[in-house]
Design an enzyme around this catalytic site. Sequence first.
Site, PDB file in Angstrom:
ATOM      1  CG  HIS A  67      90.568  64.359  49.141  1.00  0.00           C
ATOM      2  ND1 HIS A  67      90.541  63.393  50.122  1.00  0.00           N
ATOM      3  CD2 HIS A  67      89.467  65.118  49.339  1.00  0.00           C
ATOM      4  CE1 HIS A  67      89.460  63.568  50.870  1.00  0.00           C
ATOM      5  NE2 HIS A  67      88.798  64.620  50.419  1.00  0.00           N
ATOM      6  CD  GLU A  68      88.790  68.478  47.421  1.00  0.00           C
ATOM      7  OE1 GLU A  68      87.568  68.383  47.172  1.00  0.00           O
ATOM      8  OE2 GLU A  68      89.237  68.424  48.576  1.00  0.00           O
ATOM      9  CG  HIS A  71      85.108  64.724  47.029  1.00  0.00           C
ATOM     10  ND1 HIS A  71      84.322  64.014  47.897  1.00  0.00           N
ATOM     11  CD2 HIS A  71      86.130  65.217  47.772  1.00  0.00           C
ATOM     12  CE1 HIS A  71      84.842  64.058  49.105  1.00  0.00           C
ATOM     13  NE2 HIS A  71      85.940  64.790  49.056  1.00  0.00           N
TER      14      HIS A  71
END
Length: 158
Positions: A67-68, A71
């Site tokens: 998820h990170e 980003h």
Amino acid sequence: MDNEQLQLMVEEISSDYFSKPFIHKAYFNDRLRTTGGRYMLQTHNIEINKKYYVQFGRDELEGIIKHELCHYHLHIEKKGYRHKDHDFKSLMKKVGAPRYCSTLPGTEKRIKRGGQLIYACKKCHQIYKRTRKVNTKKYVCGHCKGALVLISRSEFRE
């Protein structure tokens, strides 16, 4: 697991799932409370909440890292890196990253105590319902500019 092992894991996931290198730092941040991790826009570093690894294991940690990294890579490429952006949603789907991490025990949504505060205008008797306190010395009635007074729930009848 320590920060060095986390760094290697993030670099490995980045190359396996994104086919791009992760050239910044990844580390555990013990001050994170309710979030699994965060990507820092200014430094491009990734901070991970170690409690999620301890509580749920390697699979949950891998999901948070993916998820990170979504980003991270989108921000580096100057694409839509925020949760609401189409680029972010499609990349998350492509790599199998979760939208949210699991909830840690004891961090369920806290119930707000106190309920509504009810104010009335002294002049026109207009009723105002608020969840936060109003500074009655500073704010006045929006209809007649009269003074506001806090009335209790037991005195209020609809």
